[in-house]
Enzyme design. Structure first.
Site, PDB file in Angstrom:
ATOM      1  N   GLU A  73      35.530   1.504 -97.402  1.00  0.00           N
ATOM      2  CA  GLU A  73      36.192   2.766 -97.793  1.00  0.00           C
ATOM      3  C   GLU A  73      37.167   2.520 -98.940  1.00  0.00           C
ATOM      4  OE1 GLU A  73      38.366   3.925 -94.353  1.00  0.00           O
ATOM      5  OE2 GLU A  73      36.561   4.198 -93.130  1.00  0.00           O
TER       6      GLU A  73
ATOM      7  N   ASP B 119      40.982 -13.679 -86.519  1.00  0.00           N
ATOM      8  CA  ASP B 119      41.201 -14.707 -85.510  1.00  0.00           C
ATOM      9  C   ASP B 119      40.150 -14.609 -84.403  1.00  0.00           C
ATOM     10  OD1 ASP B 119      43.240 -16.732 -84.629  1.00  0.00           O
ATOM     11  OD2 ASP B 119      43.321 -15.430 -82.873  1.00  0.00           O
TER      12      ASP B 119
END
Ligand code: GLC
Length: 547
Positions: free
Chosen positions: A264, A213
């Site tokens: 990751e 957002d």
């Protein structure tokens, strides 16, 4: 994974991503507000539609002053929407159906009810807790004036003054949106660390990415200088010039950091920017190869139904995003804009959250606007790259215009001058069944925004299996898009009248008639059309031809 999702690397490059606005999708509890079990119960609809992924607008703990974009706990589900177990069940069911799952994340601001903001208030002046947000002394005698002239996107000053625990007037805090949405201070590493934790919390639960957002708003100019001009459109923040809080270069370091976090994880997780940035060549900076994976193409969304403008924005999009190695995205509707079925037939300003309501002068004819909306959809779904579909557009829903003032909910409506209706008209709960209470949205018939009396004909069950219905058109378009690899293709323009768009992609010729008159139909086997097509191609119609 799935029959729907390509198991290949970088699924997001060609994906069709369906936006669920959880308040308005499906209500299982009967309180008139949609919830996560409701979403899960209707995921089959999305799998049958043929989309690749689902993005959910916020369902986190929130006082709901901005429909959940005011988050008071990033790592929990608001009881209104269900529980964490419901979120897990949703993810599992979606993955079972072959749908990837993207959640919204709101890093520019929290709710003022978030414990971090409450701690900042309680800890007092000069405390490290205050530095998690942006507090400043006021200007003028006794600091009674806001620290600068910035305006909230929802209207009024972007600053609110606090009262200290001892009753004395204190500093002001910044909120680029509602007064209950204080902005974080992203120069403070504490904030970045907390958000890394939030990202990992949800990635660990198995989601496939985030929609970010206000991804153009987190970095503010040091010293927080006044805005010289007023480049803000209501709700927007478009500017090509340097601006003290929109689209600043410092924001990119945050996205590089987030990219590292997603990397990751296995499974090709994707980050999508909600960044109201123009020109598109600048927006493309958000999707450089060490930043976010894609960005909503608001330049495309804001383009009127005009062949010259459309062709220009398509070229600009492919060029701008292509230059940085990112796919272009395409989007026509979302929870902040007038639904494209209605919008493309209005002359109304296209600024994204102005809305349309009972007193608006410019009310398009519904039948005409539906034809144009469908034509716009078939054009969009043929374009190479990734496309976003907002819930209900597959039903051909128009904007709900006649919502009475006393039923409106959007803070924009309450903080702006008369005539700015805000975003409620695109957020009305979906019609699923034509003769059920609340059209099947809620078992009790409750609905947090009133549904128009005419919506039975748009209900999913009125359209399912009905040849030529908007729902079947979307389903067929998504099927052909996949079978013919349109999203992977390269677009080549064909010569055409200036009011007509005509291109070929992956062996499919796409012709959109944006003129007022029928035009000649090129040869080719008709694969799909947005409306009746005879010898010629009528106005406001798009056709796909196999060549
Ligand atoms: C984004 C959201 C909008 C929200 C605003 C503040 O623009 O899409 O709905 O009001 O951010 O969070």
């Amino acid at each position: 994974m799935s029959s729907n999702s390509s198991p290949s690397h970088e699924w997001w490059r060609t994906a069709v991503i369906y936006q669920v606005y959880p308040r308005s999708f499906a209500d299982s509890s009967g309180n008139g507000i949609g919830d996560l079990p409701g979403v899960t119960s209707r995921l089959d609809h999305l799998a049958a539609l043929g989309v690749d992924a689902v993005w959910l607008s916020p369902f986190y703990r929130s006082p709901q002053n901005d429909a959940g974009y005011d988050v008071s706990d990033y790592c929990d589900v608001d009881p209104m929407f269900g529980t964490l177990a419901d979120a897990d069940a949703l993810i599992a069911r979606a993955h079972h159906l072959g749908l990837r799952v993207i959640f919204d994340i709101v890093p520019n601001h929290s709710s003022s009810e978030h414990v971090w903001f409450q701690e900042a208030l309680a800890a007092g002046p000069g405390s490290p807790e205050r530095d998690h947000y942006i507090f400043r002394e006021g200007r003028g005698p006794n600091g009674a004036e806001p620290p600068n002239n910035w305006q909230s996107t929802f209207g009024g000053p972007a600053w609110t003054r606090i009262t200290e625990a001892d009753g004395t007037p204190g500093p002001w805090y910044l909120h680029l949106f509602d007064t209950t949405q204080p902005d974080f201070d992203w120069t403070n590493p504490w904030v970045a660390d907390r958000f890394d934790e939030v990202l990992r919390f949800w990635l660990d639960r198995g989601i496939d990415g985030f929609r970010i957002d206000v991804a153009h708003g987190l970095a503010k100019s040091p010293g927080l200088p006044d805005v010289d001009t007023d480049p803000m459109l209501i709700g927007g923040g478009w500017t090509t010039e340097e601006h003290p809080y929109w689209s600043r270069d410092d924001v990119h370091a945050i996205w590089r950091r987030w990219r590292h976090v997603t990397e990751e994880y296995d499974g090709d997780r994707a980050l999508v920017a909600e960044a109201w940035v123009l020109p598109l060549s600048k927006m493309a900076q958000w999707v450089r190869d060490d930043e976010l994976h894609q960005a909503f193409n608001f330049g495309y969304l804001m383009t009127p139904w005009d062949a010259k403008d459309m062709r220009a924005v398509i070229d600009d999009s492919l060029e701008s995003f292509g230059t940085v190695g990112a796919p272009s995205t395409w989007v026509l509707s979302n929870h902040d804009t007038i639904r494209h079925t209605t919008r493309l037939s209005t002359k109304a300003p296209l600024a994204h959250n102005i809305g349309i309501g009972p007193q608006s002068l410019d009310r398009p004819d519904e039948a005409h606007s539906i034809a144009r909306g469908r034509a716009a959809t078939l054009l969009m779904l043929a374009l190479p790259g990734s496309a976003y579909v907002y819930q209900g557009e597959e039903l051909g829903l128009p904007e709900a215009i006649d919502i009475p003032d006393d039923a409106r909910q959007d803070p924009t409506f309450f903080h702006t001058p008369a005539g700015v209706y805000g975003r409620d008209g695109c957020r009305v709960p979906l019609p699923w069944e034509s003769d059920a209470p609340a059209y099947g949205f809620s078992p009790t018939g409750a609905s947090w925004l009133p549904q128009p009396a005419s919506w039975a004909r748009y209900a999913a069950d009125s359209q399912r299996g009905v040849a030529g219905s908007t729902l079947e058109m979307y389903r067929e378009a998504l099927k052909l898009r996949r079978e013919r690899s349109l999203a992977h293709g390269t677009l080549g323009w064909n010569e055409s009248d200036s009011d007509v768009l005509d291109f070929t992609v992956s062996g499919v010729r796409v012709v959109s008639n944006m003129s007022d008159d029928p035009v000649a139909l090129p040869s080719g086997d008709r694969l799909l059309a947005s409306g009746p097509v005879g010898e010629s191609l009528p106005p406001d119609t798009t056709v796909w031809l196999a060549i």
